[in-house]
Scaffold this motif. Structure first.
Motif, PDB file in Angstrom:
ATOM      1  N   HIS A 267      21.160 140.821  31.690  1.00  0.00           N
ATOM      2  CA  HIS A 267      21.868 141.087  32.921  1.00  0.00           C
ATOM      3  C   HIS A 267      21.718 141.846  34.361  1.00  0.00           C
ATOM      4  O   HIS A 267      22.100 142.697  34.543  1.00  0.00           O
TER       5      HIS A 267
ATOM      6  N   THR B  48      33.781 155.046  31.148  1.00  0.00           N
ATOM      7  CA  THR B  48      32.903 155.162  32.526  1.00  0.00           C
ATOM      8  C   THR B  48      33.325 156.858  32.565  1.00  0.00           C
ATOM      9  O   THR B  48      33.780 157.315  33.299  1.00  0.00           O
TER      10      THR B  48
ATOM     11  N   SER C 163      28.393 157.395  41.774  1.00  0.00           N
ATOM     12  CA  SER C 163      27.688 156.835  40.745  1.00  0.00           C
ATOM     13  C   SER C 163      28.019 157.248  39.616  1.00  0.00           C
ATOM     14  O   SER C 163      28.838 158.087  39.076  1.00  0.00           O
TER      15      SER C 163
ATOM     16  N   HIS D  56      28.326 154.043  33.011  1.00  0.00           N
ATOM     17  CA  HIS D  56      28.655 153.144  32.074  1.00  0.00           C
ATOM     18  C   HIS D  56      28.907 152.754  30.486  1.00  0.00           C
ATOM     19  O   HIS D  56      26.779 152.699  30.677  1.00  0.00           O
TER      20      HIS D  56
ATOM     21  N   GLU E 288      25.529 153.733  37.469  1.00  0.00           N
ATOM     22  CA  GLU E 288      25.535 152.132  38.076  1.00  0.00           C
ATOM     23  C   GLU E 288      26.615 152.768  39.767  1.00  0.00           C
ATOM     24  O   GLU E 288      27.720 154.105  39.631  1.00  0.00           O
ATOM     25  N   PRO E 289      26.758 151.436  40.784  1.00  0.00           N
ATOM     26  CA  PRO E 289      27.429 152.700  42.103  1.00  0.00           C
ATOM     27  C   PRO E 289      28.779 152.102  41.245  1.00  0.00           C
ATOM     28  O   PRO E 289      29.507 151.829  40.616  1.00  0.00           O
TER      29      PRO E 289
ATOM     30  N   GLY F 217      33.223 152.449  41.706  1.00  0.00           N
ATOM     31  CA  GLY F 217      33.683 150.852  42.167  1.00  0.00           C
ATOM     32  C   GLY F 217      32.928 150.273  41.241  1.00  0.00           C
ATOM     33  O   GLY F 217      34.443 148.790  41.706  1.00  0.00           O
ATOM     34  N   LEU F 218      32.049 149.555  40.386  1.00  0.00           N
ATOM     35  CA  LEU F 218      31.768 148.526  39.698  1.00  0.00           C
ATOM     36  C   LEU F 218      32.311 148.406  38.879  1.00  0.00           C
ATOM     37  O   LEU F 218      32.913 149.075  38.177  1.00  0.00           O
ATOM     38  N   ARG F 219      32.634 147.095  38.288  1.00  0.00           N
ATOM     39  CA  ARG F 219      33.466 147.386  37.038  1.00  0.00           C
ATOM     40  C   ARG F 219      32.826 147.615  35.991  1.00  0.00           C
ATOM     41  O   ARG F 219      31.531 147.421  36.064  1.00  0.00           O
ATOM     42  N   ASN F 220      33.222 148.088  34.870  1.00  0.00           N
ATOM     43  CA  ASN F 220      31.984 148.590  33.465  1.00  0.00           C
ATOM     44  C   ASN F 220      31.980 147.275  33.209  1.00  0.00           C
ATOM     45  O   ASN F 220      32.026 146.599  32.651  1.00  0.00           O
ATOM     46  N   ARG F 221      30.055 147.411  33.110  1.00  0.00           N
ATOM     47  CA  ARG F 221      29.520 145.682  32.742  1.00  0.00           C
ATOM     48  C   ARG F 221      29.125 146.047  31.219  1.00  0.00           C
ATOM     49  O   ARG F 221      27.880 145.412  30.566  1.00  0.00           O
TER      50      ARG F 221
ATOM     51  N   GLU G  71      31.976 138.418  33.038  1.00  0.00           N
ATOM     52  CA  GLU G  71      33.148 139.815  33.811  1.00  0.00           C
ATOM     53  C   GLU G  71      32.785 141.600  32.978  1.00  0.00           C
ATOM     54  O   GLU G  71      33.034 140.832  31.468  1.00  0.00           O
TER      55      GLU G  71
END
Length: 623
Positions: A271, A541, A551, A554, A577-578, A580-584, A619
């Motif tokens: 990942h 988040t 940032s 997550h 994590e940046p 706006g990035l969806r939680n990975r 996703e």
């Protein structure tokens, strides 16, 4: 002069004469072997020779760590090329030295420069490597046949092997020379314990907490005898001396599973995760099966660029919505809501500037649905209803806001022991009085403001819920044995009970049911829809402020399988994590659980452990 004075003088002179006579007789006894004790001469010769010897520590005698299945985590013995200073004396012919470089596959100039510049004995290391280069049996035989001066093939113990089978663990820690740390740790006992201030000491992790037990009885050394100018004495060769104690070094059996540790690392690599932590606990007893911390660290180069010796699994950071698990339990325990209450979310809370992550709101929700959808509006309302002391005490009941790792007030040596001393306690409120403000409570209820949780505590929270509210103490060492196999100590599983008691089993059961809904139809449904095992969990988040603004952390915590007997409880933290990035973190959690499932199935079939890491969905989930 009076007769009495003269008599006293004669007696004094006679006493000195007797003392000098005894000293001369003793010297003659040792040097000449008078009285048939000719061995004394050999002893004196050996003592004199040892005053001029080059030494190489082959094994510092320190105890070692094994995983739960007996796989060595530290201490791999290799055949090493050892070289001692030659002080200008020839080691061999140019042809022989050239053959040596060919055997090693080394650049001839680099090898020659290394041998010429040796001022203390050392072992050959591959270019860029920090551990002793491991020779094959064939290489070793060819080197021995060269009979080079001051060069030998010797067994050398690499404490932290740098091959692919060994991953340095921040949980294990590192050793280094740190005189101030030694003085602080051992104080006036340094002399009694025969510890020199230049001796290595555990700097972190288990190396630090168990240092007093790991020290051993002394090193194994190779010695080359030299003359007064440090030139090798011909015919005496290289001698190896080691302590004669069958009990040492100790062997520390950890609960870590090397295969699971590797599987988790491979998922994170897949990942592209470079910062964060993952903790895998045995759902039955809270044993630490894997603990990965990123960035990785190099035990031979502490502080090197791009590395981090800190164990991020033990650092308390903002948890975001995973803390709603605590808020839900607190609200049910306090009786300020029940499982039948319905809520309405239109996207805004109406005060404190708080909004729901779902633009436009979730509409009408049950309590279970509010948790599954991670509704900020509902949980802000619950938190504002709560007495802050009740929220804090419920967190304590669940093992949040305090150290929960295995510890003993009095270990086998009579001293206290905390296995993971770097574990931070975390917090719920910075100031309980200030938490009477509604804005403080609402922010804290959704895992923001001053709330801090470690990944270890987060994984253990899932274990606590599986045990009906009983908090277990995560254990990372199960036993310590002597070198001859005898057991020194067994570290039994523990509870980490709260002074406030524990939550009720009905509350724990409802929270588990709500966690299943998160995966079945809530924020993690898309990320975990391909999971073979039924899973349960909570995503989160955490929005960061200050210099880290822009940032987010997550999170995902959960367990599996959710039906039947759960095997593993896992926490995943992806740091900074940046925005706006969806939680990975949900997708990472799913892949870790699948990798663990395959590993278990492979072992149950007595096959080789699976190495492939299947995807649980590209996703990532929502908040």
């Amino acid at each position: 002069m009076k007769a009495s004075s003269r008599l006293r003088l004669v007696k004094v002179l006679l006493l000195f004469a007797i003392l000098f006579g005894i000293a001369e007789a003793r010297l003659a006894w040792v040097q000449l072997g008078i009285g048939g004790k000719k061995q004394a001469h050999a002893v004196l010769q050996r003592q004199a020779a040892l005053q001029h010897a080059d030494e190489l520590v082959l094994d510092n005698g320190r105890g070692h760590f094994l995983d739960r299945n007996g796989v060595m985590l530290t201490g791999k013995t290799v055949r090493a090329l050892a070289a001692f200073p030659a002080q200008g004396m020839p080691r061999g012919t140019e042809k022989e030295l050239g053959e040596l470089s060919d055997i090693l596959g080394a650049d001839r100039d680099r090898l020659a420069e290394w041998l010429d510049e040796l001022r203390t004995a050392d072992v050959w290391r591959a270019e860029g490597g920090k551990q002793a280069y491991s020779l094959s049996e064939e290489q070793a035989a060819r080197i021995r046949s060269l009979d080079l001066s001051g060069i030998a093939v010797l067994p050398y113990r690499n404490r932290y092997p740098d091959d692919a089978a060994f991953d340095p663990l921040q949980a294990i820690g590192y050793v280094s020379q740190d005189p101030s740390h030694l003085r602080e740790t051992y104080g006036k006992r340094l002399a009694d314990l025969r510890i020199n201030e230049t001796d290595p000491i555990g700097g972190a992790g288990l190396e630090h907490s168990l240092d007093r037990l790991l020290r051993g009885t002394g090193p194994t050394k190779a010695m080359q005898l030299t003359d007064g100018a440090r030139r090798p004495l011909k015919g005496l060769g290289i001698h190896v001396a080691s302590p004669d104690n069958a009990h040492y070094p100790l062997q520390v059996k950890t609960t870590i599973d090397a295969g699971m540790q590797r599987a988790v690392t491979e998922v994170l690599d897949k990942h592209g995760i470079r910062r964060g932590a993952v903790v895998v606990l045995d759902a039955g007893n809270a044993d630490v099966l894997a603990m990965v911390s990123l960035p990785a660290f190099d035990p031979g180069r502490i502080g090197a660029a791009g590395t981090d010796e800190r164990n991020h699994a033990l650092l308390a950071v903002a948890p975001g919505s995973i803390f709603k698990t605590v808020t839900l339990a607190a609200a049910l325990e306090a009786g300020i809501t029940d499982v039948t209450e319905r809520f309405y979310c239109d996207g805004t809370y109406g005060r404190y500037g708080l909004k729901c992550w779902h633009e436009g709101g979730h509409g009408l929700l049950t309590l279970e649905e509010a948790f599954a959808e991670s509704c900020n509006v509902v949980f802000a309302a619950l938190a504002e209803r709560l007495d802050p002391a009740l929220l804090q005490s419920t967190a304590d009941k669940l093992g949040i806001g305090r150290q929960v790792g295995w510890s003993a007030e009095r270990f086998v040596d009579g001293q206290p022991l905390r296995l993971l001393p770097e574990e931070q306690a975390g917090a719920v409120f910075a100031d309980l009085e200030a938490a009477k403000d509604g804005g403080v409570r609402t922010g804290s209820g959704i895992g923001q403001r001053d709330v801090r949780v470690t990944p270890l505590q987060a994984a253990n929270l899932a274990v606590t819920l599986l045990h009906g509210g009983k908090v277990l103490a995560p254990r990372i060492v199960s036993e310590i044995r002597y070198a001859d196999g005898g057991r020194m100590a067994r570290l039994h599983p523990q509870t980490a009970s709260s002074a406030h008691g524990k939550i009720g089993p009905d509350t724990a059961a409802f929270v588990r049911k709500a966690m299943e809904s998160v995966v079945a139809k809530g924020t993690a449904a898309s990320a975990l829809k391909t999971s073979v095992w039924p899973l349960a969990g909570k995503s989160g988040t955490a929005e960061l402020a200050g210099r880290d603004a822009g940032s987010n952390h997550h999170w995902f915590i959960g367990y599996g399988p959710a039906k039947g007997k759960a095997r593993f409880a896992v926490s995943v933290l992806l740091e900074k994590e940046p925005a706006g990035l969806r939680n990975r973190a949900g997708a990472v959690f799913g892949d870790i659980m699948e990798a663990l499932r395959l590993l278990e199935e492979g072992r149950n079939r007595k096959d080789q452990p699976a190495t492939a890491v299947p995807s649980a969905g590209a996703e990532a989930g929502k908040r």
